[in-house]
Design a protein around this motif. Structure first.
Motif, PDB file in Angstrom:
ATOM      1  N   PHE A 153      24.267  49.997  47.378  1.00 60.91           N
ATOM      2  CA  PHE A 153      24.715  50.507  46.056  1.00 60.91           C
ATOM      3  C   PHE A 153      26.159  51.230  46.185  1.00 60.91           C
ATOM      4  O   PHE A 153      26.459  51.514  47.124  1.00 60.91           O
ATOM      5  CB  PHE A 153      23.880  51.568  45.532  1.00 60.91           C
ATOM      6  CG  PHE A 153      22.280  50.949  45.088  1.00 60.91           C
ATOM      7  CD1 PHE A 153      22.322  50.170  43.984  1.00 60.91           C
ATOM      8  CD2 PHE A 153      21.312  51.144  45.931  1.00 60.91           C
ATOM      9  CE1 PHE A 153      20.997  49.782  43.477  1.00 60.91           C
ATOM     10  CE2 PHE A 153      20.032  50.684  45.768  1.00 60.91           C
ATOM     11  CZ  PHE A 153      19.763  49.905  44.386  1.00 60.91           C
ATOM     12  N   CYS A 154      26.756  50.967  44.902  1.00 58.75           N
ATOM     13  CA  CYS A 154      28.056  51.625  44.786  1.00 58.75           C
ATOM     14  C   CYS A 154      27.964  52.515  43.637  1.00 58.75           C
ATOM     15  O   CYS A 154      27.444  52.115  42.362  1.00 58.75           O
ATOM     16  CB  CYS A 154      29.084  50.820  44.694  1.00 58.75           C
ATOM     17  SG  CYS A 154      29.308  49.693  46.090  1.00 58.75           S
ATOM     18  N   GLY A 155      28.625  53.773  43.555  1.00 59.83           N
ATOM     19  CA  GLY A 155      28.692  54.534  42.308  1.00 59.83           C
ATOM     20  C   GLY A 155      30.165  54.815  42.206  1.00 59.83           C
ATOM     21  O   GLY A 155      30.960  55.033  43.012  1.00 59.83           O
TER      22      GLY A 155
ATOM     23  N   ASP B 256      31.979  59.928  43.241  1.00 55.98           N
ATOM     24  CA  ASP B 256      33.371  60.016  43.840  1.00 55.98           C
ATOM     25  C   ASP B 256      33.393  61.087  44.857  1.00 55.98           C
ATOM     26  O   ASP B 256      32.386  61.623  45.326  1.00 55.98           O
ATOM     27  CB  ASP B 256      34.244  60.531  42.834  1.00 55.98           C
ATOM     28  CG  ASP B 256      34.019  61.944  42.141  1.00 55.98           C
ATOM     29  OD1 ASP B 256      33.418  62.568  42.860  1.00 55.98           O
ATOM     30  OD2 ASP B 256      34.542  62.149  41.068  1.00 55.98           O
ATOM     31  N   GLY B 257      34.610  61.519  45.505  1.00 53.51           N
ATOM     32  CA  GLY B 257      34.729  62.333  46.617  1.00 53.51           C
ATOM     33  C   GLY B 257      34.159  63.706  46.586  1.00 53.51           C
ATOM     34  O   GLY B 257      33.903  64.453  47.449  1.00 53.51           O
ATOM     35  N   THR B 258      33.908  64.244  45.281  1.00 52.07           N
ATOM     36  CA  THR B 258      33.497  65.465  45.122  1.00 52.07           C
ATOM     37  C   THR B 258      32.329  65.582  44.268  1.00 52.07           C
ATOM     38  O   THR B 258      32.011  66.871  44.146  1.00 52.07           O
ATOM     39  CB  THR B 258      34.757  66.293  44.456  1.00 52.07           C
ATOM     40  OG1 THR B 258      34.957  65.596  43.307  1.00 52.07           O
ATOM     41  CG2 THR B 258      35.902  66.267  45.499  1.00 52.07           C
ATOM     42  N   THR B 259      31.913  64.529  43.659  1.00 52.26           N
ATOM     43  CA  THR B 259      30.689  64.954  42.564  1.00 52.26           C
ATOM     44  C   THR B 259      29.646  63.871  42.507  1.00 52.26           C
ATOM     45  O   THR B 259      29.718  62.750  42.999  1.00 52.26           O
ATOM     46  CB  THR B 259      31.436  64.622  40.835  1.00 52.26           C
ATOM     47  OG1 THR B 259      32.792  65.232  41.344  1.00 52.26           O
ATOM     48  CG2 THR B 259      30.580  65.379  40.103  1.00 52.26           C
ATOM     49  N   SER B 260      28.491  64.311  42.268  1.00 48.47           N
ATOM     50  CA  SER B 260      27.330  63.558  42.079  1.00 48.47           C
ATOM     51  C   SER B 260      26.646  63.549  40.698  1.00 48.47           C
ATOM     52  O   SER B 260      26.518  64.497  40.236  1.00 48.47           O
ATOM     53  CB  SER B 260      26.186  63.952  43.380  1.00 48.47           C
ATOM     54  OG  SER B 260      26.935  63.790  44.418  1.00 48.47           O
TER      55      SER B 260
END
Length: 790
Positions: free
Chosen positions: A91-93, A196-200
């Motif tokens: 998967f990719c987000g 992303d690099g900082t958030t879910s």
């Protein structure tokens, strides 16, 4: 061509850039109500397959999207304090805002006109203003265009059972995480993934009733977020939850998922077509991560259809036809997934490993063997766990090697132990003579008994001459019938380790008909006998005989007939007894409100309608040895408005469980010719799932189960305890043995007389696997390595 796109979400932007890229001379205008580079929501999810489609459609935007993705392979499930992790899911987000920014920039590069902060109230006026030759309505869930032309589009909008809130967190997760929490009011679940690099993204979901009981309907937004932070505190590790919908009040931030289905996608305003796309046309539940996928693939398909066809009428007809098929497939899977999450309470009794497996396979798109391809170690570990438990529950010593496919694990019912989970369905042969079975039945049942199945069920056997479906149906109402059946039972026991069961029934209003190949359900030309049913009934209107309403005396006689046949079945040596209460036959006609219109104690509510079938069952149970199992076949869905529903099936199962039934055989339909069943592979398995996990009784799944992969997934997920396989066994009596060889499981026992055939089949299948691997572009060394792995 002038193209107007109403809505600047993923569907509208992607379609605009694809069409402009293909034909730069088009004038394409996208009108969006929000500000430029502004959006709501957190992250969206794509599968690796979807990414491949994007690369093929527009490499520059796909490259930018790929560079912004957070990729992961694992799914992690937290349940009852345990953690289960599996890999290979791909998967990719990506942040929704980031995705839209990429598509907006790509549109600008290609010359698409983007018009922001414009709320479209009249699509016709706007189309006229821009001189549009085509209007694309990609205006989202609450599409005004869809509403305006509802008479054409024929939308169905259904608000589903759960409330959910879309939040974010600064905690990073390295797997797609599902966290299930039990509270005093019920279950909550979180769907979590990094984008992303900082958030879910952190979606919290719960049934409406639990949401209200928890007081969330009366909380402010800040109170709701604090509630979720407390509930999932150990998963958040001190990180806060955040909302980007500050404009919404507390209860308004919790929404119910709208399932949208449109019968048509194209409307014509004179010479100008209006075509739906994305959420305006359809939705798919977020638990399968497919809403944005569908939107982008709509855009790809529309662009391709316009390029491939001369004229918009042909292009749009092709677009609607093509996408309707694909969307129905995905929406079906998404509905399965959505309903699973709506009913977590149903599966709360499962142990954590099985709960996680059930969640992974909830949509029926991910099968047992597909899971093995993704993560061989996970499946091997799960199979060992499942097999160890199965042998313990069956009271059978486990072998040293527990790498056993779930369908080949034992199952105990009372004192009977079945060697595996495969049952040969009762299948009418119409080959008896005056109720007496003969050589055909010996060959038919004997061949399947040595074919690997654990239990072979004889066809519906009638308890009296006037209970038969046809003159060629078998019976158990005369001494010669018992002797004939004993011959077959003894042969099965002498030549195989299979068990053999018999299904007893009464045809009711569906009796006195021709053999299947002479006209199924058609009445005999002559020699008919009187029919009885719960209420006066004619199964085929204007064709069938009319059955009269069964009297008290009829019911006394019929109950006695069932008991006599039960005693005969025991005398014949059968291992298993099933009562047929399905498919519109006599006992089924009492249960279904479609066929029971009585006003006495046997009519009205469900418990009254079940009164006579339960009386018959109780009398049979008393006559049948206590150490032997009894099952009941029911129609778990009449497929007719006003008929039996799956919820009714759970209630019916509970009643038979209280009466002493061991297993519910979950079939459906054949009660009314007005039925409209929805067919598909394993299409009746959801009924067994509900019965097993809500009524708390062992269940048998039936219907379009034709591969080992189906049976393994059903058994492994706890959707049923047994799988009844019918027509595949007609084509191949050794279906069970052949499927074992096909999936590479060699430890299943074959009759010693057939061992050369086992070796040849396994060699042939191994050669096919090698050829398939070679065809996939693998080198001989890679083929050899994969063979060693397997």
């Amino acid at each position: 061509m002038n193209v107007l796109c109403i809505g600047g979400g993923p569907a509208g932007l992607y379609c605009a850039l694809l069409m402009k890229k293909r034909t730069p001379g088009h004038r394409i205008v996208v009108v969006e109500r929000n500000r430029p580079y502004d959006t709501f929501g957190w992250g969206v999810v794509f599968s690796d397959q979807t990414l491949g489609n994007l690369v093929a459609a527009d490499e520059p935007s796909a490259r930018a999207i790929l560079q912004s993705f957070n990729h992961w392979d694992d799914i992690e499930v937290f349940f009852k304090g345990e953690r289960v992790r599996s890999g290979g899911h791909g998967f990719c987000g990506i942040g929704r805002k980031r995705l839209l920014n990429i598509l907006q920039r790509r549109c600008e590069e290609l010359g698409v006109e983007l018009v922001f902060e414009t709320d479209v109230e009249d699509d016709r006026a706007l189309a006229a203003r821009y001189g549009a030759d085509l209007v694309i309505a990609a205006d989202g869930l609450n599409s005004r265009v869809r509403t305006r032309y509802a008479a054409t589009f024929l939308p169905q909008v259904e608000a589903r059972q759960c409330r959910f809130v879309w939040l974010g967190t600064t905690k990073r997760f390295d797997a797609f995480t599902f966290d299930f929490r039990a509270t005093q009011h019920g279950w909550f679940q979180a769907h979590i993934y990094q984008f992303d690099g900082t958030t879910s993204t952190f979606i919290v979901e719960t049934p409406e009733s639990v949401w209200q009981a928890s007081g969330l309907d009366a909380m402010t937004q800040q109170e709701s977020i604090a509630f979720c932070e407390r509930l999932f505190a150990d998963r958040l590790d001190g990180h806060p939850l955040m909302s980007n919908a500050a404009h919404l009040h507390g209860s308004a931030m919790w929404i119910r998922f709208p399932r949208i289905v449109c019968e048509h996608w194209v409307h014509w305003n004179g010479d100008v077509p209006v075509v739906l796309m994305g959420d305006a046309a359809h939705t798919a539940h977020f638990s399968i991560g497919s809403g944005t996928k569908l939107a982008l693939e709509d855009a790809i398909a529309l662009d391709a259809c316009i390029a491939a066809h001369a004229g918009l009428p042909a292009a749009l007809a092709a677009y609607e036809a093509e996408r309707a098929v694909e969307v129905v497939k995905l929406q079906s899977a998404a509905r399965n997934s959505m309903e699973w999450f709506e009913n977590v309470e149903r599966y709360a009794g499962l142990d954590a490993p099985q709960f996680a497996y059930a969640m992974l396979t909830r949509s029926q798109r991910l099968s047992h063997e597909n899971l093995r391809l993704r993560d061989r170690a996970y499946v091997a570990g799960y199979e060992s766990w499942f097999a160890r438990r199965a042998f313990e529950q069956a009271g059978v010593a486990a072998p040293g090697d527990l790498a056993i496919p779930p369908m080949f694990t034992p199952f105990r019912v009372r004192e009977l132990v079945l060697k595996n989970r495969i049952v040969v369905s009762p299948m009418a042969q119409y080959s008896a003579v005056d109720g007496t079975v003969g050589d055909w039945h010996l060959l038919h049942l004997g061949a399947r008994a040595v074919g690997g199945a654990a239990l072979v069920m004889a066809e519906m056997t009638c308890v009296s001459a006037d209970a038969r479906i046809t003159p060629w149906c078998p019976g158990l109402y005369a001494p010669e019938h018992t002797a004939a059946w004993r011959r077959i039972v003894d042969a099965v026991h002498a030549t195989s380790d299979a068990k053999i069961g018999i299904q007893l029934g009464h045809a009711g209003a569906k009796g006195s008909t021709r053999a299947m190949w002479d006209g199924i359900d058609m009445p005999l030309d002559d020699g008919n006998w009187p029919l009885v049913a719960a209420s006066p009934q004619q199964y085929l209107e204007g064709v069938s005989q009319v059955a009269r309403e069964a009297t008290a005396a009829d019911m006394d006689r019929i109950a006695a007939d069932f008991v006599r046949a039960t005693l005969a079945a025991e005398s014949a040596g059968f291992d298993w007894l099933e009562l047929h209460c399905a498919h519109g036959y006599l006992l089924s006609s009492f249960i279904s409100p479609l066929t029971n219109r009585r006003t006495d104690e046997h009519g009205g509510g469900l418990e009254n309608r079940c009164r006579f079938p339960l009386r018959v069952f109780a009398a049979m149970r008393a006559a049948w040895p206590a150490h032997k199992p009894m099952s009941v076949r029911i129609s778990a869905h009449d497929w007719v408005d006003g008929g039996i529903t799956p919820a009714d099936a759970v209630a019916i199962a509970k009643l038979f469980k209280e009466a002493g039934a061991d297993v519910i055989d979950c079939s459906s339909g054949q009660v009314s010719k007005q039925e409209k069943p929805v067919y598909g592979r394993m299409f009746q398995t959801p009924f067994a799932d509900r019965v097993r996990n809500e009524a708390g009784i062992a269940a048998m799944a039936v219907g379009s189960i034709f591969e080992a992969d189906h049976a393994n997934g059903i058994i492994a997920a706890g959707r049923a305890d047994l799988c009844a396989v019918g027509r595949p066994h007609l084509a191949n009596p050794a279906w069970t043995l052949a499927e074992a060889a096909r999936i590479g499981y060699r430890m299943v026992a074959w009759p010693k007389q057939y061992l050369p055939g086992k070796q040849q089949l396994e060699r042939n299948l191994e050669r096919e696997r090698q050829l398939a691997a070679a065809g996939a572009g693998l080198t001989p060394q890679q083929v050899a390595a994969k063979l060693l792995e397997g």
